[in-house]
Design a protein around this motif. Sequence first.
Motif, short mmCIF file in Angstrom:
data_model
loop_
_atom_site.label_atom_id
_atom_site.label_comp_id
_atom_site.label_asym_id
_atom_site.label_seq_id
_atom_site.Cartn_x
_atom_site.Cartn_y
_atom_site.Cartn_z
N PRO A 1 0.77 -1.21 0.07
CA PRO A 1 -0.10 -0.13 -0.19
C PRO A 1 0.96 1.14 -0.10
CG PRO A 1 -0.84 -1.77 1.64
CD PRO A 1 0.58 -2.20 1.07
N SER B 1 -1.33 -0.44 5.48
CA SER B 1 -2.30 0.87 5.27
C SER B 1 -2.56 1.94 6.52
CB SER B 1 -3.62 0.54 4.61
OG SER B 1 -4.41 -0.20 5.31
N SER C 1 -0.12 -3.32 -6.71
CA SER C 1 -0.51 -1.67 -6.30
C SER C 1 -0.98 -1.15 -7.55
CB SER C 1 0.79 -1.43 -5.74
OG SER C 1 0.63 0.13 -5.33
N TYR D 1 -4.74 -2.33 -8.55
CA TYR D 1 -5.86 -1.93 -7.93
C TYR D 1 -5.75 -0.22 -7.62
CZ TYR D 1 -7.05 -6.79 -6.98
OH TYR D 1 -7.27 -7.98 -7.07
N GLN D 2 -4.48 0.15 -7.36
CA GLN D 2 -4.38 1.63 -6.95
C GLN D 2 -4.22 2.38 -8.22
OE1 GLN D 2 -1.56 0.45 -3.56
NE2 GLN D 2 -2.65 2.36 -2.74
N ILE E 1 -6.84 3.72 -1.16
CA ILE E 1 -5.81 2.79 -0.38
C ILE E 1 -6.45 2.16 0.86
CG2 ILE E 1 -5.23 4.88 1.44
CD1 ILE E 1 -2.39 3.57 1.32
N PHE F 1 -7.56 -1.18 -0.77
CA PHE F 1 -6.71 -2.21 -1.27
C PHE F 1 -6.56 -3.20 -0.38
CE2 PHE F 1 -2.26 -3.56 -1.38
CZ PHE F 1 -2.20 -3.88 -2.74
#
Length: 418
Positions: free
Chosen positions: A42, A166, A251, A254-255, A262, A265
Motif C-alpha cells: 500500500p 495501510s 499496487s 488496484y491503486q 488505499i 486495497f
Amino acid sequence: MDDSIPHASRAAGVGAGTPRYLIFFFGSLVALGPLSIDFYLPAFPTIANAFGVSVFSVQNTLSAFLVGYGCGQFFGGSLSDQIGRKRVGYIGLSVYILASLALALTRNIEQMIVLRFFQAIGGGFSTVICMATVRDIYPVEQLGRRFATVTMVVLIAPLVAPMIGSYVLPLGWQVVFVIKAVYAACLLAAYRVLVPETRPGELSHLSVRSIFLQCAGVVARRVDGRRLPIRYALAMALATSVLMTFVTNASFIYQEYFRVPISRFPYLFGLSVLGFMAMNLFSMRKLQAHNAARFFRRGLTIQICAVGGLMLVVLSGQVSLWTVVPFIILMVSTLGLIGPAGSARYMGFFTQLAGSASSVYSTMMFSFGGVFGALTGVLADGTLVPIVLVMAAVTTAANLIGLTLPAATRQPASVQGS
C-alpha cells in the motif's frame, strides 16, 4: 544441553522429542517472506512520491527483493546441510533485522533497491531451513498435510499485512520497515529458546564447492530413470511465479489502474488470500501421499484456465473490477493445491539433501518471480495486457512440464543420485 532432535524421532515423525508447536513456528518464520512483500504494497505510491519516482520504479525494489531472496535460499539451504539448520537461521534473521533498520533510513530509491536485496538474502537464509526441517522431522506420508499446515499459517501474513501497512502508513512509510525488524527480532528470540536443532553441523564442514555439488545432485536426481524431482520443482516455481507476478503488480492494478482507494486495497488483495486459504484448507483435509500427483496436475490445469479467462477479459476490453478480480482470486487460489501437493512429491524424494532440495526449488521460485515481475515493468504500457501475457506464458510453461509428470502417485522402484 543437546537441543537436537534424535534421529529416531525424525524418522518416526512427531515423537517425544518433537514439540507440537514447532510446525506453527515454522509457519510464522516462513511468513517473513510474504510479510516483507505485502506489508509495504500500500505504500508504493507514497514511496514513489517521497523519492520523486514512478510506481514502476518502486516495483523494482520488490523485484530486487525476490532475486535476493532466491539467492539467500540457494546458499542458505545447502549451508544448513553442512553447518546446521539453526546456525543458518541465526545468521539470516540477524542480517534481515539490520537491513530492515537501514531501510527505514533510506534516502533514495537506489539505496532502497540495494538494501532490499540484502534484506532478502537474510530472509532467504532464515526461511529456507523451514521446508528442510519439516522434511527432517516428519515421514513422507505426512509431508503433504504438514506443508499445508505451514502454508495456512503463512497465509495469515498476506491477509493482514496490507491492512496493517495501510493503517500505519500515516505515521510514515519508514515505520513499515521498523515493524519488520521488530517481528524478525521476536522470531530470532523464539528460535533461540524454543526450536531444537534437527540437523547438527560444524563450521569446519563449510564448503562453498559442496553447495554447488549438492544442488547439482538435486538437479541430477533420477526416479525410475527419469528426472522427476527437478520437473516438480520447475513446474511449482513457474506456477508460483504467476502469483508473484500478480503481487508485484498488485499496487498498480488496484491503486493505479482501477483507482481503488488505499483503504480498500487490503480488502481486494485479501480476497485472493482467502481463496488461497480455502484451497489450502482443502489440501489439509484431503491431500494424501497417494493422491498428491493428481492434485498437483489438477491445480495446474485450473490455474491455466483462470489465467486464460483473465486474458480473454483483458484482450476483449471488458475490463472492470467485477470481471478481473474473480479470475485473479481463482488464479491465486490454485497455489493452495499446487504448493502442498508439489512440495510433498518433490521433498519426498530427498532425505540427506533436504536442505539443498529446498534451496533449488526456492531459488528458482523467487528468481523466476523477480525476473517475470521485472519483465512486466519493462513491458509496461499503462494497461493490464503485458501483465496477463506474462502470466499466460508462465502458466503455460508450468502446465507443459506438468504433462510430463505421472498422473498417479506410486512408490518409485529406484532413486538414483545423492
